[in-house]
Design an enzyme around this catalytic site. Structure first.
Site, mmCIF file in Angstrom:
data_model
loop_
_atom_site.group_PDB
_atom_site.id
_atom_site.type_symbol
_atom_site.label_atom_id
_atom_site.label_comp_id
_atom_site.label_asym_id
_atom_site.label_seq_id
_atom_site.Cartn_x
_atom_site.Cartn_y
_atom_site.Cartn_z
ATOM 1 C CB CYS A 134 -0.984 -0.040 1.178
ATOM 2 S SG CYS A 134 -2.267 1.193 1.016
ATOM 3 C CG HIS A 181 -4.120 -3.632 2.377
ATOM 4 N ND1 HIS A 181 -3.252 -3.238 3.376
ATOM 5 C CD2 HIS A 181 -4.564 -2.503 1.814
ATOM 6 C CE1 HIS A 181 -3.198 -1.922 3.414
ATOM 7 N NE2 HIS A 181 -3.977 -1.443 2.465
ATOM 8 C CD GLU A 206 -2.103 -6.398 4.840
ATOM 9 O OE1 GLU A 206 -1.710 -6.744 3.705
ATOM 10 O OE2 GLU A 206 -2.191 -5.206 5.201
ATOM 11 C CG ASP A 255 -25.473 -5.149 16.118
ATOM 12 O OD1 ASP A 255 -24.597 -4.662 15.382
ATOM 13 O OD2 ASP A 255 -26.690 -4.969 15.943
ATOM 14 C CG ASP A 306 -27.414 4.020 14.482
ATOM 15 O OD1 ASP A 306 -27.192 3.028 13.778
ATOM 16 O OD2 ASP A 306 -26.648 4.387 15.389
HETATM 17 O O1 1PR Z 1 -22.696 5.697 18.895
HETATM 18 O O2 1PR Z 1 -20.310 5.619 18.244
HETATM 19 O O3 1PR Z 1 -21.101 4.475 20.298
HETATM 20 O O4 1PR Z 1 -21.676 3.615 18.053
HETATM 21 C C1 1PR Z 1 -22.637 2.666 18.435
HETATM 22 C C2 1PR Z 1 -22.800 1.710 17.283
HETATM 23 O O5 1PR Z 1 -23.638 0.653 17.725
HETATM 24 C C3 1PR Z 1 -23.457 2.350 16.095
HETATM 25 O O6 1PR Z 1 -22.808 1.894 14.929
HETATM 26 C C4 1PR Z 1 -24.882 1.822 16.123
HETATM 27 O O7 1PR Z 1 -25.358 1.564 14.822
HETATM 28 C C5 1PR Z 1 -24.730 0.515 16.857
HETATM 29 N N1 1PR Z 1 -25.905 0.185 17.686
HETATM 30 C C6 1PR Z 1 -26.248 0.805 18.818
HETATM 31 N N2 1PR Z 1 -27.339 0.197 19.337
HETATM 32 C C7 1PR Z 1 -27.684 -0.785 18.507
HETATM 33 C C8 1PR Z 1 -28.807 -1.705 18.684
HETATM 34 O O8 1PR Z 1 -29.069 -2.554 17.819
HETATM 35 N N3 1PR Z 1 -29.509 -1.601 19.791
HETATM 36 N N4 1PR Z 1 -26.789 -1.654 16.454
HETATM 37 C C9 1PR Z 1 -26.771 -0.797 17.463
HETATM 38 C C10 1PR Z 1 -26.887 -1.281 15.233
HETATM 39 C C11 1PR Z 1 -27.601 -2.156 13.319
HETATM 40 C C12 1PR Z 1 -26.848 -2.874 12.338
HETATM 41 C C13 1PR Z 1 -27.456 -4.234 12.188
HETATM 42 C C14 1PR Z 1 -28.153 -4.092 10.882
HETATM 43 C C15 1PR Z 1 -28.424 -5.361 10.186
HETATM 44 N N5 1PR Z 1 -27.106 -2.417 14.603
HETATM 45 O O9 1PR Z 1 -25.525 -2.906 12.547
HETATM 46 O O10 1PR Z 1 -26.444 -5.134 12.278
HETATM 47 O O11 1PR Z 1 -29.349 -3.372 11.101
HETATM 48 O O12 1PR Z 1 -29.319 -6.121 10.890
HETATM 49 P P1 1PR Z 1 -30.285 -7.144 10.143
HETATM 50 O O13 1PR Z 1 -29.557 -7.690 8.979
HETATM 51 O O14 1PR Z 1 -30.539 -8.210 11.163
HETATM 52 O O15 1PR Z 1 -31.511 -6.377 9.793
HETATM 53 P P2 1PR Z 1 -21.457 4.944 18.916
#
Ligand code: 1PR
Length: 586
Positions: A135, A240, A242, A283, A441
């Site tokens: 890179c 990359h 790796e 998550d 979000d």
């Molecule tokens: O605010 O910088 O601390 O970051 C927190 C991070 O955690 C953010 O990226 C936020 O999107 C994520 N987050 C916070 N709470 C939740 C929750 O679910 N209660 N998850 C959360 C976000 C959403 C996607 C999920 C997709 C696909 N999750 O990442 O994986 O919606 O899901 P699906 O295919 O099942 O529909 P900060």
């Protein structure tokens, strides 16, 4: 493809002639003479000696600017141990040297010049010693770079490193799995064939008459750029290895074992362009027993609808990530979903997850959650840069910022001025925007009329509960708990300005519903910014992936629930996309 590379020794004196008495002049004299491209001014004060360290030792030049854990892990995985360069002498004495350049061009050159490494590197390369630049480690070999410059490089190869031209309709940074046009005698690319390798960069070197003898492969992205060089024992790659899965490991293996027999039959495949990425998202949070688990919400609610109301537990983060790597995920994201209230450096299990995962997973890893400035219980202040640095050191390739990016964008929209102090701006400045993802979000808010709110309103495909034909997408913070006075459109535009390299576009309404991505939202955002957009939330079938790629300009699609519950294997998604004529990684 350009002509076959002549051995490097044809333009520099043979190793025997110069091995014990080379001297290096000041770094500036190492640059190529423009009148005489391809010819070195020979160094005058450093000497190279063939050393006799073990066959299984690789010398690594890590100047501490980013994630080189991945390359360390890949080398260990291939059975090699690593000797770190401490002094210029370590470069000169190396049997094989890997230079995984990370960060920005100017600070890298600064460190190399100040430490005397620049001279040693040039001497080592001039002596045709086994070298692999990765890179930035390729870009630094050129005369100069336009990155925050012009800044002079090592000047080994004629040419200037310039930024991709986004006016050509391409998204910059160039992130993802792309195809190579491999020339003859590339040697370390022997097993690549027509398969994709992983790139992440905004700058590139262009092929020219002056440097054509160096080029071993090119890649098309907007225009044709140099994806690898080779001359004798000197190799460098813009991608990359790796992070390029098994095909990338084969590139490293061939560099480390140059005598491996030539492949009789190149690996199958017909990669031709940048592939659409399929990303598995985990998550992660602690459950009520204190164990770190992969969980999954319905519209962000991760608790079971039972009396116990416990956090849904879908598996162990390291195990699942390893499985998704084997299943063909192009990238893996970890989101520490309670990071907004827990301090990530206190939350060491997350760091451990990264460290363990990166030992065996050789595709890009993104980590998010809690990236912001923080003062702990004892009053110790941590900057967001420190938090990000720890994530990078632990094996992350990209960090993802959620809530803190919303606050920064609100400020920017209000004042119209960049403070340079937000976590987004600082991390992007130090590690490059390709290393910074902003995770959005948003929640859909229906309105009757486009003028009802001061945010971007679109006509939606499916009307709202009261027949509303319009909606805006309100950004939230703290995992969807708090709505903010900014829309997803305004946020996306602002964070692109502030230095985000990619957008992870969730949708609270669709999360966990399995009814498909929010096409209106993905289209709106992917048409509004010039950086890659990852569509997220709502995938329920392979058809949802082809739909989002056919109807929007998303570069990648991410899913969680269907993979965790084993309802749809990653390979079925890939096969379906291939059948639909959408290029995916081979
Ligand atoms: O605010 O910088 O601390 O970051 C927190 C991070 O955690 C953010 O990226 C936020 O999107 C994520 N987050 C916070 N709470 C939740 C929750 O679910 N209660 N998850 C959360 C976000 C959403 C996607 C999920 C997709 C696909 N999750 O990442 O994986 O919606 O899901 P699906 O295919 O099942 O529909 P900060």
């Amino acid at each position: 493809m350009e002509t076959t590379a002549a051995p490097f020794s044809s333009v520099v004196p043979s190793r025997q002639n110069i091995s014990s008495s080379i001297r290096v002049a000041s770094p500036t004299s190492l640059f190529l003479s423009r009148k005489n491209p391809g010819k070195f001014k020979y160094p005058r004060s450093l000497s190279v000696r063939a050393s006799s360290t073990s066959d299984s030792v690789v010398t690594l030049l890590d100047y501490g600017a980013g994630n080189v854990r991945s390359i360390r892990n890949a080398l260990r995985h291939l059975g090699f141990s690593i000797k770190d360069v401490q002094t210029p002498g370590d470069i000169l004495n190396a049997d094989r040297l890997i230079f995984p350049g990370v960060g920005a061009f100017a600070p890298a050159m600064d460190v190399l010049n100040k430490t005397g490494m620049a001279e040693a590197l040039c001497t080592y390369i001039e002596n045709d010693r086994p070298f692999l630049g990765i890179c930035l480690g390729l870009q630094l070999l050129f005369e100069s770079s336009e990155e925050n410059g012009p800044v002079k490089g090592l000047g080994v190869i004629p040419g200037i490193v310039g930024r991709f031209d986004s006016s050509a309709g391409i998204r910059v940074p160039h992130i993802g799995w792309n195809a190579l046009q491999v020339g003859k005698d590339s040697e370390i690319l022997d097993d690549v064939g027509n398969r994709h390798v992983y790139f992440v960069h905004s700058y590139r070197a262009i092929p020219s008459n002056e440097n054509k003898e160096w080029i071993s492969s090119t890649c098309n992205y907007g225009d044709s750029f140099i994806s690898s060089i080779r001359r004798g024992n000197v190799h460098a790659v813009q991608f990359h290895p790796e992070k390029s899965g098994e095909v990338g490991l084969s590139v490293l293996r061939r560099f480390l074992h140059p005598k491996l027999p030539a492949t009789q039959k190149p690996m199958e495949g017909k990669a031709s362009k940048l592939a659409k990425r399929v990303i598995a998202c985990l998550d992660v949070r602690s459950n009520d027993k204190g164990d770190l688990v992969v969980t999954k919400g319905d519209q962000y609610d991760v608790r079971e609808q039972s009396n116990e109301n416990e956090v849904r537990n879908l598996g162990k983060p390291v195990d699942l990530a390893g499985q998704y790597y084997k299943d063909g995920a192009d990238e893996i994201s970890f989101l520490n979903i309670t990071g907004f209230r827990d301090f990530p450096l206190g939350d060491l299990p997350m760091i451990q997850v990264l460290r363990h995962t990166s030992k065996n997973v050789f595709v890009p890893l993104t980590v998010g959650g809690g990236i912001r400035d923080f003062t702990d219980a004892s009053g110790r202040y941590y900057s967001s840069l420190e938090v990000a640095a720890e994530y990078f050191r632990s094996g992350a390739d990209k960090i993802s910022i959620g809530s803190d990016a919303v606050y920064a964008a609100e400020e920017f929209v209000k004042s119209g001025a960049k403070t340079g102090k937000s976590s987004l701006e600082q991390i992007s400045r130090v590690y490059g925007n390709q290393a910074v993802v902003v995770s959005i979000d948003p929640r859909r808010v229906y309105v009757n009329h486009p003028d009802d709110v001061p945010y971007k309103v679109i006509r939606v495909a499916n009307p709202g509960p009261n027949g509303e034909e319009y909606a805006w997408y309100q950004c939230t913070v703290s995992g969807g708990r708090e709505g903010r006075p900014i829309g997803a459109y305004e946020l996306a535009k602002a964070v692109e300005e502030l230095g985000a390299g990619e957008i992870l576009l969730n949708c609270i309404d669709c999360d966990g519903q399995g009814k498909g991505f929010d096409i209106d939202l993905v289209k709106l955002i992917s048409d509004s910014v010039g950086i890659p957009v990852i569509a997220s939330s709502g995938a329920g079938t392979p058809g949802h992936f082809s739909e989002v790629f056919e109807k929007t300009n998303a570069s990648a699609a991410l899913a969680a629930g269907i993979f965790h519950r084993k309802e749809v294997p990653i390979q079925s998604v890939k096969e379906h996309l291939r059948e639909e004529g959408i290029e995916v990684r081979i």
